[in-house]
Motif scaffolding. Sequence first.
Motif, PDB file in Angstrom:
ATOM      1  N   GLU A   1     -11.522   3.321   0.650  1.00 43.12           N
ATOM      2  CA  GLU A   1     -10.244   3.164   1.347  1.00 43.12           C
ATOM      3  C   GLU A   1      -9.422   4.446   1.366  1.00 43.12           C
ATOM      4  OE1 GLU A   1      -6.520   0.106   2.022  1.00 43.12           O
ATOM      5  OE2 GLU A   1      -7.928  -0.277   0.378  1.00 43.12           O
TER       6      GLU A   1
ATOM      7  N   LYS B   1       0.812  -1.213   0.000  1.00 44.18           N
ATOM      8  CA  LYS B   1       0.000   0.000   0.000  1.00 44.18           C
ATOM      9  C   LYS B   1       0.849   1.267   0.000  1.00 44.18           C
ATOM     10  CE  LYS B   1      -3.894  -2.187   2.438  1.00 44.18           C
ATOM     11  NZ  LYS B   1      -4.873  -2.157   1.338  1.00 44.18           N
TER      12      LYS B   1
ATOM     13  N   SER C   1     -11.621   1.571  -4.547  1.00 47.05           N
ATOM     14  CA  SER C   1     -11.180   0.703  -3.446  1.00 47.05           C
ATOM     15  C   SER C   1     -12.000   0.992  -2.185  1.00 47.05           C
ATOM     16  CB  SER C   1      -9.699   0.936  -3.154  1.00 47.05           C
ATOM     17  OG  SER C   1      -8.924   0.715  -4.302  1.00 47.05           O
TER      18      SER C   1
ATOM     19  N   SER D   1     -12.700   0.055   2.115  1.00 46.77           N
ATOM     20  CA  SER D   1     -12.275  -0.514   3.388  1.00 46.77           C
ATOM     21  C   SER D   1     -13.539  -0.624   4.232  1.00 46.77           C
ATOM     22  CB  SER D   1     -11.248   0.392   4.070  1.00 46.77           C
ATOM     23  OG  SER D   1     -10.888  -0.123   5.333  1.00 46.77           O
TER      24      SER D   1
END
Length: 438
Positions: free
Chosen positions: A124, A107, A117, A119
């Motif tokens: 994210e 990352k 993306s 999370s």
Amino acid sequence: MSYQKSKLSYQALLVLAASSFTSTAWADATQLNGANTAWILSSSALVLLMTLPGLALFYGGLVRSKNVLSILMQCFSIAAIASILWFVIGYSIAFDTGNGFIGGLSKAFLASIGRESVSGDIPEPLFMLFQMTFAIITPALIIGGFAERMKFFAVLIFSSAWLLLVYAPITHWVWGGGWLAKLGLYDFAGGTVVHITAGVAALVAAKVLGPRRGFLNSAIMPHNLTMTVTGAGMLWVGWFGFNGGSALGANGTAAMAILATHLAASMGAITWAAIEWYKFGKASALGIVTGMVAGLGTITPASGYVGPAGALVIGFLGGMVCFFSTVYIKQKLKIDDSLDVFPVHGVGGILGTLLAGVFSSTQLGIFSGYGFAAVNPTMIDQLGVQIIGVVATFTYTAVVTWLLFVVISKLLGGLRVSTEQEVNGLDLSEHEETGYSL
């Protein structure tokens, strides 16, 4: 004519249905939650507000006028450097899959992360940004331990190295799936990750650099308590994002964490002021805002696990224990932790982390919380893990912080400004500016 209208209405319904299906499919594919995303966006702004300008003003008012700009400069500089380092590698060390002690590097530079993306159910990049604000305020807290006497370049080198070698690894231990997370450590918003690490680092800094000239021999008074109280108010408000945002959702856990935070801050403030009133006959503005910060620091690790009555007790204990810790460290141990970082944040973080293992119990009547971690069925089990977390965080932080100061001192030929520079003030000697031209 009616046929054409019906045909158009039918087509509109098809477009609406297709649009709805596409939106639903996209939401299912990305698992995004708009309400949670909006709340963490807001929380990220609130936590950044805690450092800039909250902590900068809080600390700035506590030092002498000849050093006010040095404090503001350090807070701003740390915010900028920590942000870049967090993007480059810090976030990856903390949250990438690695081993139990440190994350990997996939990352770094957000190489594997894009707009799509996620999370959990938030983007994210937003999760990374939210965690960045924590990475900013933690090294900024440490400057209170060596305020008014450390070289500016040394501050920058230390803060950068400390972020990567202390803060990021411990974040991985606790929040990144590391070994303390697997043990079931309860640290909702940073008792170990933020407050113990910052407090211990400040204590080590105060010991390594030694006291300011005149410490305990002459009064070293805050130059602008109006500034300090203003900064304290920003910290109080910002802490709602700090603790409430750590729920990572707009939900009941966030609401209860904010309520617990507010009650503990209120009780910490009143407790500190009441002790001053009893001991000295008067309550001070400095005392009440320091008590507020003590209550906030103590509730932080427990905020998402305890109920409001438990939070009130935690705030009371935080205000009382941190008050006597401050007196003991300054007057008995004669350690010049300039702005009381260890006795307030360090002691508060330790106390709150331990109390999270008590007041999370569901068997305490009105003082009950929301249960222990799944791997810790009893209070003894949970308390044992909390103690392990405190000891490990304290020890690792102290050792690495001391080693960093030793190395940086050798590289720069010392950490501390000269006697003449300290007497003249860091604003002039380090930045060739003055805070006030009246």
